[in-house]
Design an enzyme around this catalytic site. Structure first.
Site, short mmCIF file in Angstrom:
data_model
loop_
_atom_site.label_atom_id
_atom_site.label_comp_id
_atom_site.label_asym_id
_atom_site.label_seq_id
_atom_site.Cartn_x
_atom_site.Cartn_y
_atom_site.Cartn_z
N ARG A 114 0.81 -1.23 0.00
CA ARG A 114 0.00 0.00 0.00
C ARG A 114 0.83 1.27 0.00
O ARG A 114 0.36 2.34 0.36
CB ARG A 114 -0.97 0.02 1.18
CG ARG A 114 -1.97 -1.12 1.10
CD ARG A 114 -3.21 -0.83 1.93
NE ARG A 114 -4.11 -1.97 1.83
CZ ARG A 114 -4.00 -3.07 2.58
NH1 ARG A 114 -3.05 -3.16 3.49
NH2 ARG A 114 -4.84 -4.05 2.42
N LYS A 136 3.93 11.72 -11.27
CA LYS A 136 3.13 10.73 -12.01
C LYS A 136 3.92 9.45 -12.18
O LYS A 136 5.09 9.49 -12.56
CB LYS A 136 2.79 11.26 -13.41
CG LYS A 136 1.65 12.25 -13.47
CD LYS A 136 1.25 12.39 -14.94
CE LYS A 136 0.50 13.64 -15.25
NZ LYS A 136 0.31 13.78 -16.71
N GLU A 178 12.13 18.63 -24.83
CA GLU A 178 11.27 19.04 -23.70
C GLU A 178 11.78 20.35 -23.09
O GLU A 178 11.00 21.17 -22.61
CB GLU A 178 11.19 17.94 -22.64
CG GLU A 178 10.63 16.59 -23.13
CD GLU A 178 9.11 16.56 -23.37
OE1 GLU A 178 8.43 17.57 -23.06
OE2 GLU A 178 8.62 15.53 -23.86
N LYS A 227 8.79 23.10 -14.98
CA LYS A 227 7.80 22.02 -14.91
C LYS A 227 7.17 21.95 -13.52
O LYS A 227 5.95 21.88 -13.39
CB LYS A 227 8.39 20.65 -15.27
CG LYS A 227 7.37 19.55 -14.98
CD LYS A 227 7.43 18.31 -15.77
CE LYS A 227 6.19 17.45 -15.44
NZ LYS A 227 6.31 16.06 -15.87
N ASN A 245 1.36 20.31 -22.56
CA ASN A 245 1.00 19.43 -23.68
C ASN A 245 1.39 20.01 -25.02
O ASN A 245 1.14 19.39 -26.06
CB ASN A 245 -0.51 19.15 -23.68
CG ASN A 245 -0.91 18.24 -22.54
OD1 ASN A 245 -0.08 17.54 -21.97
ND2 ASN A 245 -2.18 18.26 -22.20
N HIS A 252 2.09 12.87 -29.92
CA HIS A 252 1.68 11.51 -29.54
C HIS A 252 1.13 10.74 -30.73
O HIS A 252 1.43 9.56 -30.93
CB HIS A 252 0.62 11.56 -28.43
CG HIS A 252 1.21 11.69 -27.07
ND1 HIS A 252 0.58 12.39 -26.06
CD2 HIS A 252 2.36 11.21 -26.54
CE1 HIS A 252 1.34 12.35 -24.96
NE2 HIS A 252 2.42 11.64 -25.23
N HIS A 264 10.08 9.73 -28.42
CA HIS A 264 9.06 10.65 -27.94
C HIS A 264 9.46 12.11 -28.19
O HIS A 264 8.69 12.89 -28.73
CB HIS A 264 8.81 10.40 -26.45
CG HIS A 264 7.90 11.40 -25.81
ND1 HIS A 264 6.55 11.39 -26.02
CD2 HIS A 264 8.16 12.47 -25.02
CE1 HIS A 264 6.00 12.41 -25.35
NE2 HIS A 264 6.96 13.08 -24.74
N1 LIG Z 1 5.82 10.46 -15.33
C1 LIG Z 1 5.86 11.49 -16.17
O1 LIG Z 1 5.40 12.59 -15.87
C2 LIG Z 1 6.51 11.28 -17.50
C3 LIG Z 1 6.81 12.39 -18.31
C4 LIG Z 1 7.47 12.19 -19.50
C5 LIG Z 1 7.79 10.89 -19.90
N2 LIG Z 1 7.48 9.84 -19.12
C6 LIG Z 1 7.82 8.46 -19.52
O2 LIG Z 1 9.22 8.36 -19.65
C7 LIG Z 1 9.52 7.31 -20.56
C8 LIG Z 1 10.61 7.76 -21.49
O3 LIG Z 1 11.76 8.05 -20.72
P1 LIG Z 1 13.22 8.08 -21.35
O4 LIG Z 1 13.21 8.89 -22.57
O5 LIG Z 1 14.13 8.40 -20.25
O6 LIG Z 1 13.40 6.57 -21.88
P2 LIG Z 1 14.08 5.27 -21.26
O7 LIG Z 1 13.88 5.17 -19.82
O8 LIG Z 1 13.63 4.14 -22.12
O9 LIG Z 1 15.65 5.54 -21.55
C9 LIG Z 1 16.10 5.60 -22.87
C10 LIG Z 1 17.25 4.62 -23.10
O10 LIG Z 1 18.45 5.16 -22.55
C11 LIG Z 1 19.07 4.21 -21.68
N3 LIG Z 1 19.75 5.01 -20.66
C12 LIG Z 1 19.18 5.70 -19.65
N4 LIG Z 1 20.08 6.42 -19.00
C13 LIG Z 1 21.26 6.18 -19.59
C14 LIG Z 1 22.60 6.66 -19.38
N5 LIG Z 1 22.85 7.57 -18.44
N6 LIG Z 1 23.58 6.17 -20.17
C15 LIG Z 1 23.30 5.27 -21.14
N7 LIG Z 1 22.07 4.82 -21.41
C16 LIG Z 1 21.07 5.25 -20.64
C17 LIG Z 1 17.95 3.34 -21.20
O11 LIG Z 1 18.42 2.08 -20.80
C18 LIG Z 1 17.08 3.26 -22.46
O12 LIG Z 1 17.58 2.27 -23.31
C19 LIG Z 1 8.23 6.96 -21.26
O13 LIG Z 1 7.74 5.74 -20.77
C20 LIG Z 1 7.29 8.09 -20.87
O14 LIG Z 1 5.94 7.68 -20.82
C21 LIG Z 1 6.85 10.01 -17.93
ZN LIG Z 2 6.82 14.77 -23.49
#
Ligand SMILES: NC(=O)c1ccc[n+]([C@@H]2O[C@H](COP(=O)([O-])OP(=O)(O)OC[C@H]3O[C@@H](n4cnc5c(N)ncnc54)[C@H](O)[C@@H]3O)[C@@H](O)[C@H]2O)c1
Ligand SMILES: [Zn+2]
Length: 362
Positions: A114, A136, A178, A227, A245, A252, A264
């Protein structure tokens, strides 16, 4: 603005004592992926050995890298493993990785017994300035991304920009999208700074010192501030949070339509250019906004046009995946000028007809 935020070169090696201060626990469970883990998990574990509390037990749980692991199945495996190992209520989950790890580990923490505290240690630029900020968490389902989740604010957020040295350049650029967005929606001077610094940041990723190091630190700090400030004014996304957004409605749609061959941030880059153009055509934005955005994207090596072969019709259809859309129109977050979004009186979401958008895209 963010409670428990520590930002600086070398923070990873001080993480143990920072975590023990912010989220003291009997046991720590580090969740990471199979790219980030081999690079940084050992350093994180070692930082606990140096911390005052010491002699805590630390579990490391590793998931496969990539979005496809952000599922309820992985959530079930992780929570089962924690239960198997007898990890109790007096524990803290630590997310070490990009947004995928952050969302998943955050959701594990939100739900495990929980709810236990989570500490976010983001390792991509996108996670540092976006995913790890705002509380989130969640996982994807076959019906779409992020459809099951929870709000769970981290007890601490530790950001060490030097870990970006190992991040692939394409991922770094995607994170810059971003930052450009943050400038476009809230701060024209910051927008100009990101645009001007982008080539240097891409040239020396994760710089700890010198002009590139200072620029990287300033960028992360200001983006986090923008943010978290927007989120603080609207925690549950009913009003001003919608400005974040910008670029995302078309982005998206494009991300999905590309079969996720676009990152993304790349899809959002194109989405910002296209949505700025919609705003200009609708006489909502000042002339020249699109050009300014495209120039910034270009300097960050990001795309700004629809890839060849992408069907405008299909994109418009996909914008309706957003359940809140009414028939024949979709609400967009649109710029008025750089640093200022339009539609304060309309809840920051401006409805545009499908016919208008389709016409503008083709
Ligand atoms: N919670 C929120 O408010 C919010 C906002 C934006 C995005 N997101 C989520 O975030 C995700 C995308 O995140 P992301 O772009 O970080 O992708 P990710 O977590 O998939 O990382 C991208 C790639 O980089 C690698 N990586 C990460 N750090 C590294 C480093 N320091 N050195 C080498 N490789 C590294 C990872 O293993 C992966 O292969 C999506 O699922 C999206 O929905 C969430
Ligand atoms: Zn985004």
């Amino acid at each position: 603005v963010v409670a428990g935020l520590t930002l600086g070169a070398g923070v990873l090696d001080r993480a143990g004592s920072l975590v023990e201060a912010a989220a003291p626990a009997h046991r720590y469970a580090i969740i990471t992926d199979d790219r980030v883990g081999p690079l940084y998990a050992e350093r994180l574990v070692a930082s606990f050995a140096r911390a005052a509390g010491a002699a805590r037990s630390i579990e490391v749980l590793t998931i496969p890298a990539g979005e496809t692991a952000k599922t309820r199945a992985t959530w079930a495996e992780l929570t089962d493993t924690l239960l198997d190992r007898g990890v109790g209520r007096d524990s803290t989950v630590i997310a070490l990785g990009g947004g995928v790890v952050g969302d998943l580990a955050g959701f594990v923490a939100a739900t495990y017994l929980r709810g236990v505290p989570v500490v976010q240690i983001p390792t991509t630029l996108l996670a540092m300035i976006d995913a790890a900020i705002g509380g989130k968490t969640g996982v994807d389902t076959p019906a779409g991304k992020n459809l099951v989740g929870a709000f769970h604010s981290p007890a601490a957020t530790l950001v060490d920009p030097t870990v970006l040295a190992t991040l692939p350049t394409r991922q770094l650029a995607a994170g810059l999208a971003e930052a450009i967005k943050h400038g476009a929606v809230a701060d024209a001077a910051y927008f100009a700074r990101v645009r001007d610094d982008a080539p240097m940041l891409l040239e020396a990723p994760g710089a700890a010192t010198g002009p590139a190091g200072a620029a990287l630190l300033a960028l992360i700090a200001r983006s986090i501030e923008i943010k978290s400030d927007v989120v603080a004014r609207d925690a549950r996304e009913s009003g001003v949070r919608k400005i974040l957004n910008f670029g995302h409605t078309l982005g998206h749609a494009l991300e999905t339509e590309s079969g996720y061959t676009l990152l993304h941030g790349e899809a959002v880059a194109i989405g910002m250019a296209l949505e700025a153009q919609l705003a200009e055509l609708a006489a909502i934005a000042e002339c020249g906004v699109t050009e300014e955005i495209c120039r910034a994207l270009d300097r960050a090596t990001l795309p700004s046009a629809l890839p060849p072969g992408v069907d405008a019709d299909a994109i418009v259809r996909r914008t309706h995946a957003d359940k809140k859309a009414r028939a024949g129109e979709v609400a967009y977050a649109l710029p008025q000028r750089i640093g200022r979004m339009a539609g304060a009186d309309k809840g920051w979401a401006i409805p545009l007809s499908d016919a208008f958008v389709r016409g503008a895209l083709s």
